[in-house]
Design an enzyme around this catalytic site. Sequence first.
Site, PDB file in Angstrom:
ATOM      1  N   HIS A  12      50.839  53.189  37.820  1.00  0.00           N
ATOM      2  CA  HIS A  12      52.106  52.667  38.355  1.00  0.00           C
ATOM      3  C   HIS A  12      52.373  53.101  39.801  1.00  0.00           C
ATOM      4  O   HIS A  12      53.522  53.215  40.205  1.00  0.00           O
ATOM      5  CB  HIS A  12      53.267  53.092  37.439  1.00  0.00           C
ATOM      6  N   HIS A  60      61.034  58.999  37.483  1.00  0.00           N
ATOM      7  CA  HIS A  60      60.670  60.021  38.479  1.00  0.00           C
ATOM      8  C   HIS A  60      61.935  60.496  39.194  1.00  0.00           C
ATOM      9  O   HIS A  60      62.121  60.235  40.385  1.00  0.00           O
ATOM     10  CB  HIS A  60      59.685  59.465  39.499  1.00  0.00           C
ATOM     11  N   HIS A 194      45.530  62.122  39.178  1.00  0.00           N
ATOM     12  CA  HIS A 194      46.175  62.297  40.486  1.00  0.00           C
ATOM     13  C   HIS A 194      46.949  63.600  40.557  1.00  0.00           C
ATOM     14  O   HIS A 194      47.489  64.068  39.569  1.00  0.00           O
ATOM     15  CB  HIS A 194      47.046  61.117  40.886  1.00  0.00           C
ATOM     16  N   GLU A 241      50.607  62.174  33.083  1.00  0.00           N
ATOM     17  CA  GLU A 241      51.218  60.873  32.778  1.00  0.00           C
ATOM     18  C   GLU A 241      50.403  60.116  31.733  1.00  0.00           C
ATOM     19  O   GLU A 241      50.934  59.249  31.039  1.00  0.00           O
ATOM     20  CB  GLU A 241      51.347  60.025  34.060  1.00  0.00           C
TER      21      GLU A 241
END
Length: 280
Positions: A12, A60, A194, A241
């Site tokens: 995303h 977030h 990431h 995530e």
Amino acid sequence: MARITAGIGCSHVPALGVASDFDKEEEPYWKPIFDGFEWTRKWESEEARPDVVILVYNDHASAFDMNLIPTFAIGCAERYSPADEGWGPRKVPDVEGHPDLAWHIAQSLILDEFDMTIINEMDVDHGLTVPLSMMFGKPDKWPVKVVPLAVNVVTYPPPSGNRCWALGEAIRRAVDSFPEDLNVQIWGTGGMSHQLQGPRAGLINREWDNGFLDKLIGSTDELRRIQHIEYLRETGSEGIEMVMWLIMRGALGKTTRCLHRHYHVPASNTAIGHIVLEPE
Ligand code: DHB
Ligand code: FE
């Protein structure tokens, strides 16, 4: 009866939303990523045509912050607006909810002993709107209703992968007991490897990510036993995530078949992974 007919995993990265909003899909940096979603876009609009997507994502610090951190939360609202993440809200359509299905799932999950937080008002950030853009492009109105399912992966402690998988199994039971005929998909979003901060910022682990994609297919349930420390070590601090993909996988039942798969680096700081699965 309502049925979960497919599951999708996808990253995303917020810059993908920017690339879409500013028509950069054909630029050399972004093209290989958008090309990787072409198959899915065609399949969604011509074949799959879901009525509702249960969109598993993480906020977030847009709707929630350190004052309030639900581990698992379900959106029961009529609609959700794109959140202002600092540059004004994205100019994409509002997201239409499915309150009847969402309340049914909330009730079923809570009676099934998953203590969900119920959300009746919230704005949705890139975690939810970027996957919609990747799958549907730039319509005037999103072609599906959405039940947002928000997971805390921002602040320690996130839920375990095993708990996420079990939640997926419970979501499937919930959907199967909804009396209306509905074609429902479930998406697990975020990831893949990431790390956005600290000395290891920029970490990417292609081999680990592709092993994760491999094990979403077929009947192995090995992924549910991956511990937090392995995500952290192998996929960077934000790789956690990926536990959200396990909610999707758990909801597809014992065995899956892969319809489409794509992996690309780079996209901002994140490995773009994308997979389309069917329950078998
Ligand atoms: C990036 C990736 C994310 O998952 C996120 O939430 C924010 C930024 C990135 O790679 O830029
Ligand atoms: Fe993220």
